[in-house]
Design a protein around this motif. Structure first.
Motif, PDB file in Angstrom:
ATOM      1  N   UNK A  87       0.839  -1.216   0.000  1.00 56.67           N
ATOM      2  CA  UNK A  87       0.000   0.000   0.000  1.00 56.67           C
ATOM      3  C   UNK A  87       0.870   1.261   0.000  1.00 56.67           C
ATOM      4  N   UNK A  88       1.931   1.232   0.807  1.00 56.79           N
ATOM      5  CA  UNK A  88       2.793   2.416   0.912  1.00 56.79           C
ATOM      6  C   UNK A  88       3.427   2.739  -0.439  1.00 56.79           C
ATOM      7  N   UNK A  89       3.848   1.697  -1.169  1.00 55.45           N
ATOM      8  CA  UNK A  89       4.463   1.930  -2.486  1.00 55.45           C
ATOM      9  C   UNK A  89       3.415   2.489  -3.450  1.00 55.45           C
ATOM     10  N   UNK A  90       2.236   1.878  -3.459  1.00 56.81           N
ATOM     11  CA  UNK A  90       1.220   2.325  -4.416  1.00 56.81           C
ATOM     12  C   UNK A  90       0.808   3.785  -4.181  1.00 56.81           C
ATOM     13  N   UNK A  91       0.683   4.166  -2.908  1.00 57.54           N
ATOM     14  CA  UNK A  91       0.175   5.514  -2.600  1.00 57.54           C
ATOM     15  C   UNK A  91       1.296   6.491  -2.225  1.00 57.54           C
ATOM     16  N   UNK A  92       2.537   6.159  -2.604  1.00 59.72           N
ATOM     17  CA  UNK A  92       3.663   6.972  -2.124  1.00 59.72           C
ATOM     18  C   UNK A  92       3.619   8.420  -2.607  1.00 59.72           C
TER      19      UNK A  92
ATOM     20  N   UNK B 282     -15.510   8.304  -7.606  1.00 60.18           N
ATOM     21  CA  UNK B 282     -14.276   8.996  -8.005  1.00 60.18           C
ATOM     22  C   UNK B 282     -13.076   8.747  -7.108  1.00 60.18           C
ATOM     23  N   UNK B 283     -13.160   7.757  -6.219  1.00 63.62           N
ATOM     24  CA  UNK B 283     -12.021   7.493  -5.340  1.00 63.62           C
ATOM     25  C   UNK B 283     -10.960   6.646  -6.044  1.00 63.62           C
ATOM     26  N   UNK B 284      -9.699   6.848  -5.623  1.00 66.10           N
ATOM     27  CA  UNK B 284      -8.592   6.046  -6.151  1.00 66.10           C
ATOM     28  C   UNK B 284      -8.509   4.769  -5.324  1.00 66.10           C
ATOM     29  N   UNK B 285      -8.981   3.662  -5.895  1.00 70.51           N
ATOM     30  CA  UNK B 285      -9.053   2.400  -5.153  1.00 70.51           C
ATOM     31  C   UNK B 285      -7.936   1.463  -5.616  1.00 70.51           C
ATOM     32  N   UNK B 286      -7.264   0.836  -4.647  1.00 72.15           N
ATOM     33  CA  UNK B 286      -6.229  -0.148  -4.974  1.00 72.15           C
ATOM     34  C   UNK B 286      -6.464  -1.371  -4.099  1.00 72.15           C
ATOM     35  N   UNK B 287      -6.714  -2.512  -4.742  1.00 72.20           N
ATOM     36  CA  UNK B 287      -6.965  -3.752  -4.002  1.00 72.20           C
ATOM     37  C   UNK B 287      -5.837  -4.736  -4.261  1.00 72.20           C
ATOM     38  N   UNK B 288      -5.388  -5.407  -3.203  1.00 73.77           N
ATOM     39  CA  UNK B 288      -4.231  -6.302  -3.329  1.00 73.77           C
ATOM     40  C   UNK B 288      -4.605  -7.667  -3.886  1.00 73.77           C
ATOM     41  N   UNK B 289      -5.845  -8.099  -3.634  1.00 76.35           N
ATOM     42  CA  UNK B 289      -6.337  -9.355  -4.238  1.00 76.35           C
ATOM     43  C   UNK B 289      -7.769  -9.092  -4.674  1.00 76.35           C
ATOM     44  N   UNK B 290      -8.060  -9.413  -5.929  1.00 79.07           N
ATOM     45  CA  UNK B 290      -9.414  -9.174  -6.456  1.00 79.07           C
ATOM     46  C   UNK B 290     -10.039 -10.517  -6.810  1.00 79.07           C
ATOM     47  N   UNK B 291     -11.166 -10.796  -6.190  1.00 76.68           N
ATOM     48  CA  UNK B 291     -11.817 -12.093  -6.374  1.00 76.68           C
ATOM     49  C   UNK B 291     -13.001 -11.951  -7.320  1.00 76.68           C
TER      50      UNK B 291
ATOM     51  N   UNK C  63      -9.988  -4.443   5.411  1.00 78.99           N
ATOM     52  CA  UNK C  63      -9.614  -5.823   5.125  1.00 78.99           C
ATOM     53  C   UNK C  63     -10.347  -6.360   3.902  1.00 78.99           C
ATOM     54  N   UNK C  64     -11.676  -6.106   3.827  1.00 82.08           N
ATOM     55  CA  UNK C  64     -12.495  -6.624   2.732  1.00 82.08           C
ATOM     56  C   UNK C  64     -13.297  -5.500   2.105  1.00 82.08           C
ATOM     57  N   UNK C  65     -13.573  -5.630   0.824  1.00 82.59           N
ATOM     58  CA  UNK C  65     -14.552  -4.763   0.168  1.00 82.59           C
ATOM     59  C   UNK C  65     -15.643  -5.667  -0.394  1.00 82.59           C
ATOM     60  N   UNK C  66     -16.871  -5.479   0.103  1.00 89.56           N
ATOM     61  CA  UNK C  66     -18.012  -6.254  -0.403  1.00 89.56           C
ATOM     62  C   UNK C  66     -18.947  -5.270  -1.109  1.00 89.56           C
ATOM     63  N   UNK C  67     -19.904  -4.712  -0.371  1.00 89.06           N
ATOM     64  CA  UNK C  67     -20.814  -3.740  -0.993  1.00 89.06           C
ATOM     65  C   UNK C  67     -20.381  -2.291  -0.800  1.00 89.06           C
TER      66      UNK C  67
ATOM     67  N   UNK D  31      -7.329   1.715   0.117  1.00 92.96           N
ATOM     68  CA  UNK D  31      -6.591   0.461  -0.061  1.00 92.96           C
ATOM     69  C   UNK D  31      -7.366  -0.683   0.563  1.00 92.96           C
ATOM     70  N   UNK D  32      -7.582  -1.721  -0.234  1.00 92.17           N
ATOM     71  CA  UNK D  32      -8.372  -2.872   0.217  1.00 92.17           C
ATOM     72  C   UNK D  32      -7.497  -4.120   0.148  1.00 92.17           C
ATOM     73  N   UNK D  33      -7.517  -4.915   1.208  1.00 87.83           N
ATOM     74  CA  UNK D  33      -6.707  -6.133   1.181  1.00 87.83           C
ATOM     75  C   UNK D  33      -7.358  -7.156   0.244  1.00 87.83           C
TER      76      UNK D  33
END
Ligand code: 5GP
Length: 190
Positions: A42-47, A169-178, A125-129, A151-153
């Motif tokens: 997350x730190x690298x992505x949003x540096x 319009x948010x900048x979203x970054x997820x580490x695992x996308x199911x 930790x999770x993004x659902x709805x 940032x979503x795990x």
């Protein structure tokens, strides 16, 4: 993030087509080395996002948020879930519907913990709805500050949250996308 995806494959349990259990490394027992790697990602992505604070919601967001704050060298805040109706008048509050517990919680932040000059990175930790993440964006915006990233795990991309955050319009970054949890199998998006 390959390390996280392997861990989900190894230790995650698909409860049903909507719920993934990750109690062996994130939601009950916590793997500190994995949390450290998550914080680093997350730190690298949003540096370059000018982040001044990390915000999450208790309790499962705290571990990844703390490691992100450590890597970025900024304070970490967690919104509290308030079950009683006696709400501190000095707090910022919003209502959040819990996907796993199926209850509404009033979540709160002590006033002045976020100031209008802050650029806040929201971690969960999770993004659902998207209820939890959107609730946190409301708290940041009530404080007059900017949401500079989310940032979503683990994102369950087949649910509504990602689309709602993208459309807002948010900048979203997820580490695992199911992509799917059908047939008791974790299918990743990429
Ligand atoms: P949302 O607010 O996006 O609908 O749901 C996200 C919140 O619900 C997260 O903070 C997380 O605690 C919980 N959650 C949602 N889906 C899952 C899941 O599949 N597994 C686990 N362990 N928690 C989930």
């Amino acid at each position: 993030m390959d390390e996280l995806k392997s861990r989900i494959r190894k230790d995650g349990t698909v409860i049903n087509s909507e719920i993934l259990k990750v109690d062996r490394f994130l939601n009950h027992q916590i793997d500190p080395q994995l949390m450290k790697a998550i914080g680093k990602a997350f730190a690298i992505h949003f540096q370059n996002a000018g982040i001044t604070k990390v915000l999450t919601i208790e309790s499962s967001g705290i571990a990844p948020a703390l490691m992100t704050g450590l890597e970025m060298n900024v304070p970490v805040l967690f919104a509290r879930k308030k079950k009683s109706l006696t709400i501190n008048e000095d707090s910022l509050t919003t209502d959040v519907y819990s996907f796993t517990k199926k209850v509404h919680n009033t979540v709160l932040l002590e006033k002045d913990t976020i100031i209008k000059e802050d650029h806040v990175l929201i971690i969960d930790d999770f993004l659902a709805n998207g209820e939890a993440a959107l609730g946190l964006t409301r708290l940041v915006e009530l404080a007059g500050a900017a949401v500079s990233g989310i940032g979503i795990v683990i994102e369950k991309s087949f649910q509504q949250g990602r689309g709602r955050l993208d459309r807002a319009g948010y900048a979203v970054y997820s580490l695992a996308r199911i992509a799917s949890l059908n047939d008791h199998h974790v299918q990743f998006l990429d």
